[in-house]
Structure formats: C-alpha cells, structure tokens
Design a protein around this motif. Structure first.
Motif, PDB file in Angstrom:
ATOM      1  N   ASN A 134      13.187  -3.251  46.944  1.00 51.81           N
ATOM      2  CA  ASN A 134      13.795  -4.119  45.934  1.00 51.81           C
ATOM      3  C   ASN A 134      13.824  -3.485  44.556  1.00 51.81           C
ATOM      4  OD1 ASN A 134      14.216  -6.079  47.863  1.00 51.81           O
ATOM      5  ND2 ASN A 134      12.228  -7.030  47.497  1.00 51.81           N
ATOM      6  N   GLN A 137      11.523  -2.662  37.734  1.00 48.76           N
ATOM      7  CA  GLN A 137      12.155  -2.825  36.429  1.00 48.76           C
ATOM      8  C   GLN A 137      12.245  -1.478  35.734  1.00 48.76           C
ATOM      9  OE1 GLN A 137      10.018  -4.586  33.152  1.00 48.76           O
ATOM     10  NE2 GLN A 137      11.867  -5.517  32.331  1.00 48.76           N
ATOM     11  N   ILE A 138      13.388  -1.203  35.142  1.00 53.33           N
ATOM     12  CA  ILE A 138      13.523   0.025  34.359  1.00 53.33           C
ATOM     13  C   ILE A 138      13.347  -0.322  32.889  1.00 53.33           C
ATOM     14  CG2 ILE A 138      15.038   1.928  33.749  1.00 53.33           C
ATOM     15  CD1 ILE A 138      16.078   1.950  36.526  1.00 53.33           C
ATOM     16  N   ILE A 139      12.289   0.200  32.344  1.00 54.85           N
ATOM     17  CA  ILE A 139      11.861  -0.122  30.977  1.00 54.85           C
ATOM     18  C   ILE A 139      11.068   1.079  30.486  1.00 54.85           C
ATOM     19  CG2 ILE A 139       9.776  -1.271  31.868  1.00 54.85           C
ATOM     20  CD1 ILE A 139       9.989  -3.259  29.533  1.00 54.85           C
ATOM     21  N   VAL A 140      11.084   1.314  29.193  1.00 56.08           N
ATOM     22  CA  VAL A 140      10.297   2.412  28.643  1.00 56.08           C
ATOM     23  C   VAL A 140       8.864   2.271  29.182  1.00 56.08           C
ATOM     24  CG1 VAL A 140       9.471   3.523  26.543  1.00 56.08           C
ATOM     25  CG2 VAL A 140      11.742   2.492  26.604  1.00 56.08           C
ATOM     26  N   LEU A 160      12.106  -6.935  37.679  1.00 57.65           N
ATOM     27  CA  LEU A 160      12.876  -7.987  37.018  1.00 57.65           C
ATOM     28  C   LEU A 160      14.306  -7.792  37.494  1.00 57.65           C
ATOM     29  CD1 LEU A 160      12.738  -9.092  33.320  1.00 57.65           C
ATOM     30  CD2 LEU A 160      14.904  -8.550  34.356  1.00 57.65           C
ATOM     31  N   ALA A 161      14.724  -8.624  38.449  1.00 51.43           N
ATOM     32  CA  ALA A 161      16.000  -8.296  39.112  1.00 51.43           C
ATOM     33  C   ALA A 161      16.909  -9.473  39.405  1.00 51.43           C
ATOM     34  CB  ALA A 161      15.699  -7.563  40.422  1.00 51.43           C
ATOM     35  N   PRO A 162      17.084 -10.444  38.537  1.00 52.62           N
ATOM     36  CA  PRO A 162      16.385 -10.738  37.288  1.00 52.62           C
ATOM     37  C   PRO A 162      15.167 -11.644  37.486  1.00 52.62           C
ATOM     38  CG  PRO A 162      18.285 -12.168  37.526  1.00 52.62           C
ATOM     39  CD  PRO A 162      18.234 -11.328  38.744  1.00 52.62           C
ATOM     40  N   PRO A 183       7.222 -16.243  38.005  1.00 57.04           N
ATOM     41  CA  PRO A 183       8.260 -16.715  37.082  1.00 57.04           C
ATOM     42  C   PRO A 183       7.785 -16.724  35.630  1.00 57.04           C
ATOM     43  CG  PRO A 183       8.056 -18.184  38.970  1.00 57.04           C
ATOM     44  CD  PRO A 183       6.922 -17.215  39.049  1.00 57.04           C
ATOM     45  N   CYS A 185       6.657 -14.359  33.796  1.00 55.52           N
ATOM     46  CA  CYS A 185       5.499 -13.523  33.460  1.00 55.52           C
ATOM     47  C   CYS A 185       5.833 -12.053  33.685  1.00 55.52           C
ATOM     48  CB  CYS A 185       4.289 -13.912  34.303  1.00 55.52           C
ATOM     49  SG  CYS A 185       3.917 -15.685  34.238  1.00 55.52           S
ATOM     50  N   ALA A 186       4.956 -11.180  33.188  1.00 58.46           N
ATOM     51  CA  ALA A 186       5.157  -9.741  33.331  1.00 58.46           C
ATOM     52  C   ALA A 186       3.806  -9.047  33.263  1.00 58.46           C
ATOM     53  CB  ALA A 186       6.084  -9.211  32.230  1.00 58.46           C
ATOM     54  N   LEU A 187       3.815  -7.751  33.559  1.00 55.39           N
ATOM     55  CA  LEU A 187       2.637  -6.885  33.516  1.00 55.39           C
ATOM     56  C   LEU A 187       1.673  -7.206  34.659  1.00 55.39           C
ATOM     57  CD1 LEU A 187       2.061  -7.063  29.673  1.00 55.39           C
ATOM     58  CD2 LEU A 187       3.198  -5.220  30.922  1.00 55.39           C
TER      59      LEU A 187
ATOM     60  N   TYR B 156       6.937  -9.609  28.376  1.00 55.69           N
ATOM     61  CA  TYR B 156       6.837 -10.918  29.020  1.00 55.69           C
ATOM     62  C   TYR B 156       7.713 -11.935  28.290  1.00 55.69           C
ATOM     63  CZ  TYR B 156       3.050 -11.112  25.533  1.00 55.69           C
ATOM     64  OH  TYR B 156       2.312 -11.005  24.367  1.00 55.69           O
ATOM     65  N   ASP B 163      12.426  -2.627  24.745  1.00 53.26           N
ATOM     66  CA  ASP B 163      12.065  -1.503  25.615  1.00 53.26           C
ATOM     67  C   ASP B 163      12.798  -1.540  26.951  1.00 53.26           C
ATOM     68  OD1 ASP B 163      10.119  -0.690  23.719  1.00 53.26           O
ATOM     69  OD2 ASP B 163       8.767  -2.217  24.491  1.00 53.26           O
ATOM     70  N   ILE B 164      13.220  -2.727  27.330  1.00 53.83           N
ATOM     71  CA  ILE B 164      13.964  -2.857  28.582  1.00 53.83           C
ATOM     72  C   ILE B 164      15.240  -2.033  28.482  1.00 53.83           C
ATOM     73  CG2 ILE B 164      15.303  -4.499  29.980  1.00 53.83           C
ATOM     74  CD1 ILE B 164      13.226  -6.645  29.138  1.00 53.83           C
ATOM     75  N   VAL B 165      15.585  -1.334  29.540  1.00 51.08           N
ATOM     76  CA  VAL B 165      16.891  -0.680  29.589  1.00 51.08           C
ATOM     77  C   VAL B 165      17.907  -1.782  29.853  1.00 51.08           C
ATOM     78  CG1 VAL B 165      18.334   0.947  30.850  1.00 51.08           C
ATOM     79  CG2 VAL B 165      15.984   1.542  30.299  1.00 51.08           C
ATOM     80  N   LEU B 168      21.374  -4.018  32.829  1.00 48.85           N
ATOM     81  CA  LEU B 168      21.502  -4.933  33.961  1.00 48.85           C
ATOM     82  C   LEU B 168      22.934  -5.448  34.026  1.00 48.85           C
ATOM     83  CD1 LEU B 168      18.247  -7.038  33.596  1.00 48.85           C
ATOM     84  CD2 LEU B 168      18.920  -5.781  35.645  1.00 48.85           C
ATOM     85  N   MET B 173      22.468   1.971  35.673  1.00 45.02           N
ATOM     86  CA  MET B 173      21.255   1.615  34.932  1.00 45.02           C
ATOM     87  C   MET B 173      20.783   2.754  34.027  1.00 45.02           C
ATOM     88  SD  MET B 173      20.010  -1.453  35.176  1.00 45.02           S
ATOM     89  CE  MET B 173      18.328  -1.202  34.605  1.00 45.02           C
TER      90      MET B 173
ATOM     91  N   PRO C 102      12.231 -21.628  35.316  1.00 47.96           N
ATOM     92  CA  PRO C 102      11.212 -21.052  34.418  1.00 47.96           C
ATOM     93  C   PRO C 102      11.718 -20.626  33.047  1.00 47.96           C
ATOM     94  CG  PRO C 102      10.955 -20.182  36.628  1.00 47.96           C
ATOM     95  CD  PRO C 102      12.190 -21.027  36.658  1.00 47.96           C
ATOM     96  N   THR C 180      20.094  -8.984  45.593  1.00 46.20           N
ATOM     97  CA  THR C 180      19.858  -7.985  44.560  1.00 46.20           C
ATOM     98  C   THR C 180      20.537  -6.689  44.962  1.00 46.20           C
ATOM     99  OG1 THR C 180      17.732  -8.984  44.159  1.00 46.20           O
ATOM    100  CG2 THR C 180      18.070  -6.767  43.300  1.00 46.20           C
TER     101      THR C 180
END
Lengths: 389, 187, 183
Positions: A134, A137-140, A160-162, A183, A185-187, B156, B163-165, B168, B173, C102, C180
């Motif tokens: 799946n 998430q692509i993020i710095v 996050l997809a999303p 839902p 939340c992150a990390l 969050y 920072d998110i790319v 989407l 991407m 959410p 997805t």
C-alpha cells in the motif's frame, strides 16, 4: 573504535613466485600475479558509537543515502543508497539495517514500488526487499514515520493515502501482515511488541494494540497537548526503553507521556527555559530537535533565540535536562548552528549534531567539550540514528 | 505591443465570464474562480473589486504587522525568499525554475492537492490565503531553496504541513518545486 | 513565463492562482514590453484588488480545500464533494457520518465554524442532491456528533448501502472510492 573496519581475506599476494629477474628479451613464465587483489571491508559488529547519517540529498532527492560513521572519531566506515525521502532503522539485535524506500521504474516515472530493504548490518548487502503493497507517505524524512517494535519483529511504516494508517510488516517472516487505521493521527512510537502510539490532530495520543494477524484495537488519550496553539514537535524525545515520550512543544514546554499501557497517560509539563530566558526568545527548533539518553533519562534539546514560527530554525545550543524533574544540567554552545541531534546510548555518551554546513559535530557529554568536527557528510544530511534508542 | 491596459482587463474579464459559462472542465481555472465566490453551479462572481480601496494608502507600518516575515517582505520579486507569499513556502521556488509563483515550470504538473496557509501582504497589511502547491514530475529543481515557517504545523495536522510532498493526485509523486498561488483575501 | 505558456494553457491552468495570471494567459499579444510578470506588480498597476472571501469559503479554503479541491473534486482517491456530498444528508446516519468523519470531527475548528462550513458546502457544492427538507446543522448538533470516533470505511459502506436500498442514491458507484493507486 578506530579498528572497527576489519579488512578481511587475502590482502597481499605473495611475491615469492618471482625468483629472479628474467634476462632481457626472454619470455616470462607463468601467469600475472598482482601485488594486491581487491578486497571488501566488513563492518565490526554493531556498537553504540556507530552513527548512521541519512543524507536526504534535497537537490537530487532520489539519490538519498545513509552514511555509516564511527561515532568515536567521525571516520566514514561505509555508505549505502537509499531512494526517495526514505526512512531508516536498526534491528534491536544490531544485525540488520532497514531502509524504507520508494522507487520508480524509470527513475522519476513508471511503476512505483515501496520496500523495506533489509541489509546485513556488517556487509551492507541486501538480504531482502520486502514490499509495502500500500505504499508509504512521501514526506521529508522524519524518524518516527518508521519504527520497529522493541522485540525486533515488526516494522511499522506510516501512510497517508489519504486515509492515515500504519502498515505492519513482519520483519522475521519478511511480509506485510496488515494495516492499522489511525484516523486523524500520524507518527509511530513503537513501545511494545504489539503496540505503538501516534500523535493526533486534536492533541490526543492514540495507542494501538495489534495481533500477529493485523487485527487491532485503539485507545485515545485526549487533550494531551494543544495541537492548535502549542503543537508538539514530531522529533520529540522518545525514550523507547522506558516507554516514555517527552513531547517538546513549539513554545518550549515538555509534556512527559507514559506510553506503557493500552492508553497513554500524560504527566506534569515543565518548561525548557526559565521565564527570563523565554523573554530573551529561547525556543526549541530545528529538524531532529531532541533525543533522550535512556539509561540516565536525560533529555537533549536544540535551542535557539527566535520567536514563534521559528520552529525549524537551527539551534545554537544544546540543553541537557534531567527528564525526571526538568532540571537543566548543561548548556552546550555549538560552534555553528545545527539542525539535528542525537546521543549515543553507551555509558560515556557522545552528543552528535548535524550543522548547517553538513558537518557532524561530536561532544563529550561528561565535559561538554567538542571532540571532533568532520568535513561535510553528503549534501543535506538530515537525520541521525544510533543503536539502542 | 503594449502594456496591459485597463480596458484590456475589462475585455478579459468579460471573456473569462463567457468562457466559464461555456466550459465545464473541472480543471478550468475560471470555473474555480467562480466557485470561490458564489458556489458551484451559480454564476461566477470574480473575487475582484474594482476601485483600489483606501486600505493600500492606509497600510499599517511594517513594524506593526503581526507577521515577522511580512515586516521584511517585498511584493516585486518572486525569485527571492522574502517575496510576501512565501511566508510558509518550504522548498525550491518555481519562480526560479522556469515557472512563477503560481505557474509550474515546463515538464511538470501542478498537484490537485495542496495545503493552504496565509500571509500578510505588506503593501496593504491584509491577510491573504495562499495555496502551497507543489509542481510534480521532475526531480528537485534545486534552485532558490527557501524555508518559510509561518503557520507550518506538524504532519499530524497535514492540512497545514509543508514537509509533505504535495503531489497527491498529480501524475507523479516526484517533487520539483513549490508554488504559492493566491487563493483570496481573508478577513 | 506566463506569456510563453499563453497559447496552449489558457483553458487548462490547474494551479489555483491569481486572476491576473489568467488575464495574462488569455490576453492576445500581451508581452514583449511588459517589464514584469509579477502578479502583484500588475495588480497594482491596474488598480485591481481582491474582494474578501466569505467567512465560510475561508474556512473551507483553509481546512478542506487543500485536499478536496477548490471545486470539491481533486485527486481520484479523495472523496468527491461536488454534486455528491449532499446524498449523505438524505438519511440520519449519513447526516451523522458527515460530521463524524475524522477530518471533520478532529478538526481544530469550533463547532460553530464546522456547522457554518458544512451548511455552506452542502448548499453550494451539492444543492441538487440535498433532500428537500434539509435542515442545516446547528452548532449543538455538530458538538454532539463530533465526539464519535468511527470506523470510517465500515460506516461509509453502511451509509452508502442503506442509501441504495432506500432508493435515495441511484448507484453505489457514485460514492465509491477507488482503490489506492500507486504513482
């Protein structure tokens, strides 16, 4: 530690087979023998002073890489490629390295694939590419978008997809077993063999418990922090062995959170800086803003003088605290500003910092003295990882 | 050739209104503009007021602006980090890479998703909403790296995270550069 | 740069941007002597100023539009709002779902702001799908609904199948979310 790169196997080829110089014009007998044949170095076993520096290569971000350094000296011991805004982790037993990577078939285009790339920690050879079906998430790159359960069994990657979710990968069986929906939340802070916690948009801390088949339950501790007016840094101080997260906030408060149980329990907050120092503008800031030396429960935070909305400004000092009572023990002035810090988890810990000029600084924490300053390591080194916390 | 004249602008807005009525493509920028003002399906009302309001003349002194970034910002050169819209722009400026503050360079695509922050325009002291949208499909542009931080929140709270790319929904991407399009005037 | 792209992109500018950017893109022959293509410079020169966005539009812009799109439609995997979201208001469970989801329930916005933006969104982006007797959300209703923590996928599936069963939704496909995709 200097000898940790162990040169192996035949370095020199004996020259004994050349008994005498043949006469001029005469044909030499036998085959070519070289003075040296190529060899490959193997890393010494994992140790607490080994330092992994993730260079996200911002100007050519698909060429990220991780450098392996001898943290005692700053010497480079090796390097391996990572891919696009990757993550990195070490198995708790120190035998494997995990690189969480995203590739496209034709460099920047074509089919996308996401893997946890498993490497041997001494040879850096790839043992397996474990697919993340799946994605991720692509993020710095942020450290806690990937974590490993303390028993080393599960790798947890954020997505996050999303919908926000955590993918559970069985690192032993080398396969992904499921996803935990988190839902809002992150990390990921993985404190127990089948449990992790996350920070949420409403200031809650969610704790998820899962089983070997990926079934899960979640519990939210609400109003742990103020996600609107005083958000907690993503690189807050994570003391995994003691299952305690020290949330460091934009305004400079520390909120200890006990993550031992099925539901997080917040403790009593304290301030990093005195009222006077806050008036002078002292705030936490940078990228990897804080770290914990677990055995002594000391919290280290990158500090600078600024104003609100300077949360990513590099630190000019590192402050050391007794995390139990918030007492400040030491201020280390950095010879140049730094974005990320980490502390080795041995009995004579070193503080590492990545400077704005891409150098690594190391300080002895017993004296606060600078031990060394390296040449630039890569282009945009961003994250530091040590073994043990 | 001539400068854009007032009457030319008049004609353009007329054409834009007509074009909006004719076009139903969801990617039509004109339709988007209409939606902001009046809601989808209604007649487009462009969010543009005609007469220059007195606000410009009465812009508050810079040192009184709530945003530290805005106090040192300028409105003339989008290839500089202190261009007013970049108060939370984190990355390479599209304006340095063959695009503009709201234009993607050739070979890249704007993402349909973005995060929306707000910056103060020092010319009038008002707060504007800015869409921080990445241009996607080529590797990092590598020019004019800026780190605006105002309003940037941890991941969050993804709606406010830089920072998110933000690719989407784009064809790729892969991040190339950061744009900062004007959404509208906030209160 | 705007000028160079004018010919081929006048109709296709997808970047939410600035009115004058479009004006330039559409303007025939605009260019060679224009010394600046900076939108602010042009706006000043022409005496054009933006009118303030309505309050609800501002909330939608800063809280929702980044992902759902200015027009209520963006990436394939993000739920479409335009001409869709109103269907949910046709049953009590669907109406609850819209606030329990959410990103609404956990939003930092106040109950009153959420009620305002939800009603604005439904009326302006999906009026045709709203039930005739739609009653706008009140602050109190939002306050109560957003306490719930739901299993999003399951709740959505239940609401959608119920709408179909009661012939309030022509086809479940209208509210389906694509798998997805990887890109």
């Amino acid at each position: 530690m200097r000898g940790s790169v162990v040169a192996t196997v035949a370095g020199a080829v004996l020259l004994a087979a050349a008994p005498r110089c043949p006469a001029a014009g005469a044909e030499a007998r036998g085959k070519l023998t070289t003075a040296e044949s190529p060899t490959v170095a193997v890393l010494a076993p994992m140790n607490p002073r080994r330092l992994f520096v993730l260079d996200t290569m911002f100007p050519a971000a698909q060429a990220a890489k991780t450098y392996v350094l001898d943290g005692s000296t700053g010497a480079i011991e090796g390097m391996f490629n990572q891919a696009y805004w990757p993550n990195f982790g070490i198995s708790p037993d120190g035998t494997e390295l995990y690189a969480v990577d995203t590739y496209w078939e034709k460099h920047t285009r074509g089919r996308r694939s996401d893997y946890i790339v498993v490497r041997d920690a001494r040879t850096l050879d790839v043992r397996e590419d474990v697919p993340l079906p799946n994605g991720r998430q692509i993020i710095v790159s942020k450290k806690n978008n990937f974590d490993i359960t303390p028993d080393g069994r599960y790798g947890l990657t954020y997505n996050l997809a999303p919908e926000t979710a955590v993918t559970i990968t069985d690192l032993r069986a080398r396969r992904t077993v499921g996803e935990v929906a988190i839902p809002g939340c992150a990390l990921i802070f993985a404190q127990a063999p089948h449990r992790f916690s996350s920070l949420c948009a409403d200031g809650a801390v969610l704790t998820a418990s899962f089983d070997d088949d990926g079934a899960f339950t979640t519990q939210r501790a609400t109003r742990v922090f103020d996600a609107v007016n005083d958000p907690a840094f993503e690189h807050s101080g994570w003391d995994k062995p003691h299952r305690t997260l020290y949330l460091v906030t934009y305004h400079g408060r520390v909120i200890p959170v006990d993550l031992d149980g099925e539901k997080a329990v917040p403790g009593t907050p304290w301030w990093l800086a005195s009222e006077q120092e806050r008036a002078e503008g002292w705030l936490p800031g940078g990228w990897q803003v804080s770290h914990v030396h677990s055995a002594t429960r000391r919290l280290y935070v990158l500090m600078h003088q600024g104003h609100y909305w300077t949360e990513k400004s590099s630190g000019t000092e590192v402050w050391e605290f007794d995390a139990a009572d918030g007492r400040r023990l030491q201020r280390i002035r950095l010879p140049e500003p730094a974005q990320s810090i980490s502390v080795s988890q041995d009995d004579a810990p070193l503080l590492y910092a990545i400077t704005d000029s891409a150098r690594i600084l190391a300080f002895r924490l017993d004296t606060g003295a600078l031990l060394y300053r390296t040449e630039p390591v890569g282009f945009t080194p961003q994250l530091l990882t040590v073994w043990g916390n | 050739m001539r400068l854009v004249s007032q009457s030319a602008i008049d004609r353009l807005f007329e054409r834009m209104a007509r074009a909006t009525a004719q076009r139903t493509s969801r990617r039509s920028f004109l339709a988007q503009l209409g939606a902001w003002a009046a809601g989808a399906g209604a007649l487009p009302l462009l969010p543009v007021a005609r007469a220059a309001p007195a606000a410009a003349a009465n812009a508050p002194p810079r040192e009184e602006l709530a945003s530290v970034f805005a106090r040192n910002a300028q409105t003339n050169d989008p290839t500089q980090c202190n261009y007013w819209r970049y108060c939370a722009s984190d990355g390479y400026l599209c304006a340095c890479c063959g695009g503009g503050p709201s234009t993607c360079p050739p070979g890249t695509s704007p993402s349909p998703t973005s995060w929306i922050g707000s910056c103060i325009n020092p010319d009038d002291g008002k707060t504007y909403l800015i869409a921080y949208r990445d241009c996607c499909g080529q590797d990092s542009c590598g020019r004019c790296s800026c780190l605006g931080q105002e309003g940037d929140m941890p991941s969050y709270r993804p709606q406010l995270n830089s920072d998110i790319v933000w690719c989407l929904g784009a064809p790729s991407m892969v991040y190339h550069c950061s744009s900062a399009g004007l959404v509208g005037l906030a209160e | 740069m705007l000028r160079r792209r004018a010919g081929s992109h006048a109709a296709g500018l997808g970047v939410a941007g600035f009115a004058l950017g479009v004006a330039l893109a559409l303007a025939p022959g605009v260019g060679a002597q224009v010394t600046s293509n900076v939108p602010d410079v042009l706006a000043r020169r022409e005496g054009l100023w933006l009118a303030p966005l309505p309050r609800a539009a501002q909330i939608y812009a800063t809280t929702c539009a980044g992902c759902h799109g200015e027009m209520g439609r963006s990436a394939d995997e993000i739920p479409v709002l335009a001409n869709r979201v109103g269907y949910f208001a046709r049953t009590p469970a669907g109406r609850r779902y819209l606030v329990e989801v959410p990103n609404v329930a956990l939003s930092p916005r106040t109950d009153a702001e959420i009620a305002l933006v939800m009603n604005w969104l439904l009326e302006n982006y999906s009026r045709g799908e709203l039930p005739r007797d739609f009653v706008p959300y009140s602050e109190e209703e939002v306050r109560d609904l957003r306490m719930a923590r739901i299993d999003v996928a399951r709740t959505r599936a239940q609401v959608v199948s119920d709408l179909v069963a009661r012939r309030l939704l022509p086809s479940a496909d209208l509210l389906a979310l694509p798998a997805t995709r990887s890109y």
